[in-house]
Design a protein around this motif. Structure first.
Motif, PDB file in Angstrom:
ATOM      1  N   GLU A 131     -42.621   4.485 -15.623  1.00 17.91           N
ATOM      2  CA  GLU A 131     -41.793   5.583 -15.133  1.00 17.91           C
ATOM      3  C   GLU A 131     -40.777   5.013 -14.157  1.00 17.91           C
ATOM      4  OE1 GLU A 131     -42.337   9.961 -13.025  1.00 17.91           O
ATOM      5  OE2 GLU A 131     -44.065   8.737 -13.537  1.00 17.91           O
TER       6      GLU A 131
ATOM      7  N   VAL B 259     -31.376  12.131 -14.095  1.00 14.76           N
ATOM      8  CA  VAL B 259     -32.819  12.125 -13.875  1.00 14.76           C
ATOM      9  C   VAL B 259     -33.213  12.945 -12.651  1.00 14.76           C
ATOM     10  CG1 VAL B 259     -32.944  10.036 -12.438  1.00 14.76           C
ATOM     11  CG2 VAL B 259     -34.842  10.602 -13.984  1.00 14.76           C
TER      12      VAL B 259
ATOM     13  N   GLN C  84     -37.275  10.138 -20.185  1.00 18.99           N
ATOM     14  CA  GLN C  84     -37.537  10.022 -18.751  1.00 18.99           C
ATOM     15  C   GLN C  84     -37.995  11.357 -18.179  1.00 18.99           C
ATOM     16  OE1 GLN C  84     -33.612   8.207 -17.582  1.00 18.99           O
ATOM     17  NE2 GLN C  84     -34.926   6.948 -16.301  1.00 18.99           N
TER      18      GLN C  84
ATOM     19  N   THR D 191     -34.370   5.880  -9.986  1.00 19.91           N
ATOM     20  CA  THR D 191     -33.977   7.258 -10.280  1.00 19.91           C
ATOM     21  C   THR D 191     -33.068   7.835  -9.220  1.00 19.91           C
ATOM     22  OG1 THR D 191     -35.866   8.153  -9.084  1.00 19.91           O
ATOM     23  CG2 THR D 191     -36.169   7.717 -11.431  1.00 19.91           C
TER      24      THR D 191
END
Length: 556
Positions: free
Chosen positions: A47, A358, A215, A53
């Motif tokens: 992740e 994201v 994602q 992110t």
């Protein structure tokens, strides 16, 4: 024989491509309904880290540092093809001012969608003004949370109504109606039966489509638990069940993420077949008293099977009667079909968000997971009854495609919007006080009748009454609620930060739409109001809005 074999091989590749199995030399992941056991799936990609992110960054900082993608209205086509754009938005005609003596009641459905705001943010950050019809002011206002008081009794939401001067027209008044849904702790969230319906057609291969989709859903899966079950349906030229309903326990999470990671884009878009299979899968594993929801992730470019907006919405309407709710998540640009996705969410007892990066995925699927997944009231309608002794005219700002007839208010067969756990919903009216001329054309009075006589209540100090009707998530009969509102004569300067900020967002929306009702609205005024209403802004979303207004001033 060799030549014939080559022809047969070519024919096979073409046939597989037509069903979305092969595209551009890549195989699309496809497994039977039961997951293969002859070897574990390849390890899923990690992740994204906080640094990757941008989670440690405020959204306003991202605006400064993000690498800009090609503008959505000037994307390059494929090699050898000219630039193209096929984005589609339904036309919006601003609500007009209406006279209270001719239209004493204003009725509409609530809307918790937020897609318009994140979509227009995408345009502005790419250096372009959004199309006027991409700007839905109610979705801009409802993108932000407001500190309304939560409910304390059995009603699943509380109502707050405030009145002040309209900043863009001081002769008018601005009414803000706010709803606050009851909060729900994560541990109190009911068991859920979720079906991920994922578009893996060829149009989803861009980085801001299927890769971003993966994602987003990875983050969601990481925040589910053993009470939640996930099934995964994909569609391209054909649809298929990639993963049957699987409990999201710690031991199963890697299996779910592995199936997600293997998806690749290719083929045409047979969305209607995917919708049918997703709802059938959700029905098969239906949890009575739990959360039953299909999460559709797509760019909305349906081009095979049932493709018309009308036919798709009728399909969704029929399925929505089964108690299965719908979340629509939009991705991408260039061929984005906003009009289709908004209608699907509206007719499917659902909500609609646009995922442009994201951080937006984190907001919708992690920070607001309860509001996204848990419906606390459905078919929520609002009807405002204006006192003609106090109000000469009014205009609902936004909600143009949510308007209802007065008689629809008590008609339980008429569909309306849903509100999720912890959600806030805001509606704004611009009011024309009694004695002030109502903007718009003149109406010649009828020679056969006159407007009705005022009742005794009109002599009181009430400005208006806000009526609501709503149903329990599994109910068929609506329940009423009514709140009387008075005008204390306050100015916009005397209001709290939330009121000022909502007014700033509405003013910005009118400027982007070049609304005929913007009166004295300016970017400078919207910017000043937003700064005054920024507050603590722990999430950074209001700071980002301020920068978008600043950016729009340069682009005007």
């Amino acid at each position: 024989m060799k030549t014939r074999a080559w022809w047969l091989l070519a024919a096979l590749v073409v046939a597989l491509a037509a069903f979305g199995i092969v595209s551009c030399g890549k195989m699309v992941y496809s497994v039977p309904e039961t997951t293969a056991t002859d070897g574990a799936p390849p390890p899923p990609s990690p992740e994204p880290s906080v640094a990757a992110t941008g989670a440690a960054m405020q959204p306003a900082d991202m605006l400064k540092t993000a690498q800009k993608a090609p503008g959505p209205m000037d994307q390059e086509g494929k090699p050898g093809q000219p630039p193209f754009n096929t984005e589609a938005y339904s036309r919006i005609q601003d609500n007009p001012f209406l006279r209270v003596d001719q239209n004493p009641l204003s009725t509409f459905s609530i809307d918790v969608d937020t897609a318009s705001y994140s979509n227009l943010r995408r345009f502005l950050q790419n250096g372009q003004k959004p199309p006027k019809d991409a700007v839905r002011i109610e979705e801009m206002v409802n993108y932000f949370d407001y500190k309304y008081q939560p409910p304390t009794g059995s009603v699943p939401f509380a109502v707050d109504a405030q009145v002040a001067s309209a900043p863009w027209n001081p002769k008018h008044r601005l009414l803000r109606i706010g709803l606050k849904g009851k909060e729900l702790k994560i541990e109190d969230r009911p068991a859920s039966n979720l079906v991920f319906l994922l578009d893996v057609s060829g149009s989803m291969e861009d980085p801001n489509k299927l890769p971003l989709l993966k994602q987003a859903f990875r983050m969601l899966v990481r925040h589910l638990n053993e009470k939640d079950s996930v099934a995964m349906v994909v569609y391209a030229g054909a649809s298929g069940l990639v993963l049957d309903s699987t409990p999201c326990s710690a031991s199963n999470q890697e299996k779910i993420l592995g199936a997600l990671d293997m998806l690749q884009a290719g083929g045409s878009t047979h969305g209607s077949a995917g919708l049918q299979l997703a709802y059938e899968t959700a029905q098969k594993h239906f949890i009575k008293g739990g959360i039953n929801r299909v999460l559709l992730a797509t760019d909305g470019d349906f081009n095979v099977g049932t493709t018309s907006e009308g036919d798709l919405t009728r399909l969704i309407e029929e399925r929505a009667k089964s108690g299965i709710f719908l979340t629509v998540l939009g991705f991408g640009m260039g061929n984005y079909k906003d009009s289709t996705m908004e209608q699907l969410a509206d007719k499917g007892n659902g909500n609609y968000a646009y995922i442009d990066h994201v951080m937006e995925a984190r907001k919708v699927l992690v920070q607001q997971i309860s509001g996204t997944l848990v419906t606390i009231a459905k078919d929520v309608k609002i009807q405002v009854d204006f006192n003609p002794a106090k109000v000469a005219g009014y205009r609902l700002i936004g909600y143009e495609n949510r308007m209802l007839k007065a008689e629809d208010f008590e008609d339980d067969k008429k569909d309306a919007g849903e509100i999720g756990a912890g959600h806030t919903v805001t509606a704004l009216y611009e009011l024309v006080p009694a004695g002030v001329e109502v903007p718009g054309g003149k109406v010649t009075p009828s020679k056969y009748q006159q407007p009705g006589q005022k009742t005794a209540a009109a002599a009181g100090d009430e400005l208006l009454s806000v009526r609501l009707r709503y149903k329990d998530p599994d109910g068929d009969a609506s329940k009423p609620l009514e709140v009387a509102v008075k005008d204390g004569g306050r100015t916009i300067e005397q209001m709290d930060g939330d009121f000022k900020f909502a007014a700033a967002v509405a003013e910005f929306g009118m400027l982007l739409r070049e609304s005929e009702h913007k009166a004295g609205a300016t970017y400078d005024q919207a910017l000043a109001l937003a700064k005054e209403g920024k507050g603590s802004d722990d999430s950074g979303y209001r700071s980002e809005f301020i920068q978008l207004v600043d950016l729009a001033r340069v682009l005007k």
